[in-house]
Design a protein around this motif. Sequence first.
Motif, short mmCIF file in Angstrom:
data_model
loop_
_atom_site.label_atom_id
_atom_site.label_comp_id
_atom_site.label_asym_id
_atom_site.label_seq_id
_atom_site.Cartn_x
_atom_site.Cartn_y
_atom_site.Cartn_z
N GLY A 1 0.80 -1.22 0.00
CA GLY A 1 0.00 0.00 0.00
C GLY A 1 0.83 1.26 0.00
N VAL A 2 1.90 1.26 0.78
CA VAL A 2 2.79 2.43 0.79
C VAL A 2 3.50 2.55 -0.55
N GLY A 3 3.95 1.43 -1.09
CA GLY A 3 4.68 1.48 -2.35
C GLY A 3 3.82 1.90 -3.53
N ILE A 4 2.56 1.51 -3.52
CA ILE A 4 1.69 1.81 -4.66
C ILE A 4 0.99 3.16 -4.50
N LEU A 5 0.52 3.49 -3.30
CA LEU A 5 -0.34 4.65 -3.13
C LEU A 5 0.34 5.91 -2.60
N GLU A 6 1.48 5.78 -1.97
CA GLU A 6 2.13 6.94 -1.36
C GLU A 6 3.38 7.31 -2.15
N PHE A 7 3.31 8.37 -2.90
CA PHE A 7 4.44 8.78 -3.74
C PHE A 7 5.27 9.88 -3.09
N ASP A 8 4.62 10.87 -2.51
CA ASP A 8 5.34 12.03 -2.02
C ASP A 8 6.02 11.80 -0.67
N ARG A 9 5.39 11.08 0.24
CA ARG A 9 5.96 10.85 1.57
C ARG A 9 5.67 9.42 2.00
N PRO A 10 6.51 8.47 1.64
CA PRO A 10 6.23 7.08 1.95
C PRO A 10 6.57 6.72 3.41
N VAL A 11 5.58 6.83 4.28
CA VAL A 11 5.73 6.41 5.67
C VAL A 11 4.68 5.35 5.97
N ALA A 12 4.93 4.57 7.00
CA ALA A 12 4.05 3.45 7.31
C ALA A 12 2.68 3.90 7.80
N LEU A 13 2.63 4.93 8.62
CA LEU A 13 1.35 5.42 9.13
C LEU A 13 0.75 6.41 8.14
N SER A 14 0.33 5.91 7.02
CA SER A 14 -0.31 6.72 6.00
C SER A 14 -1.59 6.01 5.57
N PRO A 15 -2.50 6.72 4.93
CA PRO A 15 -3.74 6.06 4.49
C PRO A 15 -3.50 4.88 3.55
N GLY A 16 -2.54 5.01 2.66
CA GLY A 16 -2.25 3.91 1.75
C GLY A 16 -1.71 2.69 2.45
N GLY A 17 -0.82 2.90 3.41
CA GLY A 17 -0.26 1.79 4.16
C GLY A 17 -1.29 1.09 5.02
#
Length: 92
Positions: free
Chosen positions: A53-69
Motif C-alpha cells: 500500500g505504501v509502495g503503490i499509493l504513497e508517492f510524495d511521503r512514503p511512511v508506514a502510518l499513511s492512508p495507503g499503508g
Amino acid sequence: MENWIGVAVWIVVGVSIGLGMKVVVRLDETSPGHTPVLCALGAFAAVIGGMLGVGILEFDRPVALSPGGMAGAVAFAALMTFVYRWGITRLT
C-alpha cells in the motif's frame, strides 16, 4: 522511528483482523480453532499489504502510518485470513 511504529500498528491490526475473521467465518465444532495460525497469518499479511500500500499509493511521503499503508494492511490481512478460513471450511 515513525516507520517502526507504523509497522507495529500493522502487526496489531493484522492480529485483530485474524481474530475477527475467526468470529466471522465459523467452523464446525469438531475442527480446532487455528487461533495462533490466524494471528500469525494476519500479522504477516498486514505487513506485506502495508508495504504494498505504501509502495503503490504513497508517492510524495512514503511512511508506514499513511492512508495507503493502513488500507493495504487491512485489505491484504482481511483477504488472506478469509481465504485461509474459507479453505479450512471447505476441507472439513
